[in-house]
Design an enzyme around this catalytic site. Structure first.
Site, PDB file in Angstrom:
ATOM      1  N   LYS A  22       0.825  -1.207   0.000  1.00 58.39           N
ATOM      2  CA  LYS A  22       0.000   0.000   0.000  1.00 58.39           C
ATOM      3  C   LYS A  22       0.859   1.256   0.000  1.00 58.39           C
ATOM      4  CE  LYS A  22      -2.730   1.037   3.565  1.00 58.39           C
ATOM      5  NZ  LYS A  22      -3.919   1.283   4.425  1.00 58.39           N
ATOM      6  N   ARG A  27       2.698   6.039  -3.267  1.00 53.65           N
ATOM      7  CA  ARG A  27       3.809   6.875  -3.737  1.00 53.65           C
ATOM      8  C   ARG A  27       4.023   6.752  -5.241  1.00 53.65           C
ATOM      9  NH1 ARG A  27       4.259   5.619   1.508  1.00 53.65           N
ATOM     10  NH2 ARG A  27       5.537   6.874   2.944  1.00 53.65           N
ATOM     11  N   SER A 168       8.027   8.771  12.335  1.00 49.05           N
ATOM     12  CA  SER A 168       6.840   8.687  11.477  1.00 49.05           C
ATOM     13  C   SER A 168       7.258   8.853  10.023  1.00 49.05           C
ATOM     14  CB  SER A 168       5.819   9.767  11.842  1.00 49.05           C
ATOM     15  OG  SER A 168       4.785   9.820  10.867  1.00 49.05           O
ATOM     16  N   GLN A 170       5.213   8.940   7.560  1.00 47.82           N
ATOM     17  CA  GLN A 170       4.273   9.829   6.895  1.00 47.82           C
ATOM     18  C   GLN A 170       4.685  11.291   7.057  1.00 47.82           C
ATOM     19  OE1 GLN A 170       0.341   8.901   8.312  1.00 47.82           O
ATOM     20  NE2 GLN A 170       0.378   6.831   7.482  1.00 47.82           N
ATOM     21  N   ASP A 316       2.627  -1.137  11.800  1.00 54.46           N
ATOM     22  CA  ASP A 316       1.321  -1.507  11.255  1.00 54.46           C
ATOM     23  C   ASP A 316       0.962  -2.963  11.510  1.00 54.46           C
ATOM     24  OD1 ASP A 316       0.532   0.953  10.286  1.00 54.46           O
ATOM     25  OD2 ASP A 316       1.457   0.655   8.323  1.00 54.46           O
ATOM     26  N   ARG A 389      -6.979  -3.601   9.841  1.00 53.14           N
ATOM     27  CA  ARG A 389      -5.969  -4.502  10.394  1.00 53.14           C
ATOM     28  C   ARG A 389      -6.484  -5.220  11.654  1.00 53.14           C
ATOM     29  NH1 ARG A 389      -2.042  -3.633   6.925  1.00 53.14           N
ATOM     30  NH2 ARG A 389      -1.516  -1.500   6.289  1.00 53.14           N
TER      31      ARG A 389
END
Length: 434
Positions: A22, A27, A168, A170, A316, A389
């Site tokens: 993902k 990206r 992080s 992100q 994750d 998840r």
């Protein structure tokens, strides 16, 4: 497909290829759209999250064609070729898409707005908007620092040297992407390694990312050149089967063409520390990313104290790891994982509630959890709170349950793993969706 029901017991077996990664799929669309020329993507994850990114760039004037399963062709418009969308860009459930796009849109000449579903609208965004504001971006959030995000175009950006307080990928990626339009050099220093897909892919598209230990830097004013992207299978999706095959006696599975980027393999390292029998074979490279086939055999697991240095490398995958911990002998302790509280749900609390509903003893801590392992699960009903998840992790718990498990609010599984139910059934999980 809002409710999963899993019958107890069973084994997992066979060869499977889980959907594309993902993070890399997001990206590939972003950088392909910002590059000059035609970018071809294979293995693209056709889940709701990544399709939201695709549709956002279509709304900004980028021609994108879906040629076949996992095949996408992008006619890049260059760093200054995006057009103002007609309305807000809806990111659905995807925090990755919203945070990374925030960095992209900060450098555009037009105003824009990012919105999302109920879950995304509760997620914190100041961790991204504050460092972007220090670069000169003008971004409005709600009073609580949550979406919608309104980004004013035309604000000149200047390079920054930002030190992340919390690891992080992100936030790091959003700042580096904004740096493409900033004057001078933009650098991000992280306290612990996080996934480096943005850095790898920027290099692949012709933008040199320099590294000095934990610091990554880009220089504004350059160009991106179109490239081909081969998206490997997502290790986060493979994690459910790694755990399921580890805990179900007699299981043996082979997962093909899985991305094993060293910033993502914490789940393998943690499960091996617990005693899992996981073998990484046929290692190779695809599109600048390391990939391999992963073989997993059932094995007795033991509780451990999870090393804090592995936490960012498995952030994750912890819902699945918690299921493994519940089936391990002894206690598993996780600390240093505050980030889990600001995912699609508060994954520490939601997993703890579900584990306790299924007869597992656990204690919640501010930055982690203590799980007392044992024989497995007693069966019962859990609420995934719309977190994909969580739903898939508790589905695997059925392999070690003494009674059926019912999981509510599972529709968002499609955001990251379309086809999960069919693939899990084929592998041997007695799963029904309604």
């Amino acid at each position: 497909m809002n409710t999963f029901t899993v019958q107890p017991g069973g084994t997992l077996s066979g060869v499977a290829r889980v959907p594309g990664d993902k993070s890399i799929s997001h990206r590939s669309i972003m950088l392909g759209a910002l590059a000059e020329g035609e970018t071809r993507v294979s293995g693209f994850l056709e889940g709701a999250d990544c399709l939201a990114t695709l549709e956002a760039f279509r709304a900004m004037g980028v021609p994108i064609e879906r040629k076949g399963p996992g095949e996408v062709v992008i006619q890049g418009q260059g760093l200054h070729g995006l057009q103002e969308p007609d309305g807000p860009l809806d990111m659905g459930n995807s925090g990755t898409a919203m945070r990374l796009l925030c960095g992209v849109l900060a450098g555009q000449a037009f105003d824009s707005e990012l919105i999302g579903d109920e879950s995304l609208t509760r997620r914190p965004m100041r961790r991204v908007t504050d460092p972007l504001a220090r670069m000169g971006a003008q971004i409005e959030t709600s009073e609580a620092g949550t979406p919608p995000l309104r980004i004013r175009g035309g604000a000149p950006l200047r390079g920054t040297d930002h030190v992340l307080q919390v690891a992080s990928a992100q936030v790091k990626s959003a700042i580096l992407l904004a740096g493409l339009w900033a004057e001078g050099k933009t650098c991000v220093t992280e306290p612990a390694p996080t996934r480096d897909h943005t850095e790898r892919m920027l290099n692949g598209f012709g933008c040199v990312v320099t590294r000095d230990g934990p610091k990554a830097c880009v220089t504004g004013g350059g160009r991106l050149q179109a490239s081909s992207v081969d998206v490997p299978a997502d290790i986060s999706s493979a994690a459910f089967f790694l755990v399921g095959a580890s805990i179900a006696t007699g299981s043996q599975m082979r997962l093909a063409h899985v991305g094993i980027n060293p910033t993502r393999t914490g789940v393998i390292d943690i499960l091996r520390l617990m005693g899992a029998d996981i073998r990484v074979e046929n290692q190779r490279e695809a599109g600048g990313e390391p990939v391999a086939d992963i073989e997993v055999h059932a094995a007795p697991l033991k509780g451990i104290e999870i090393p804090t240095e592995l936490v960012p490398l498995a952030i994750d995958e912890f819902p699945a790891i918690f299921v493994a911990a519940a089936c391990a002998e002894g206690e598993t302790v996780l600390t240093g994982a505050e980030e889990l509280r600001v995912k699609e749900s508060d994954r520490i609390q939601v997993m703890a509630d579900g584990l306790q509903a299924l007869g597992v003893q656990c204690t919640v801590q501010p930055d982690g959890i203590r799980i007392q392992g044992g024989e497995g699960f007693s069966g019962g009903e859990v609420d995934s709170h719309g977190d994909h998840r969580i739903a898939m992790s508790f589905a695997m718990a059925g392999l070690r349950s003494s009674a059926p498990i019912r999981i509510r609010d599972c529709a968002n599984v499609a955001t990251s793993f379309p086809g999960f139910v069919d693939l899990a059934r084929t592998a041997g999980l007695a799963l029904e969706a309604a």
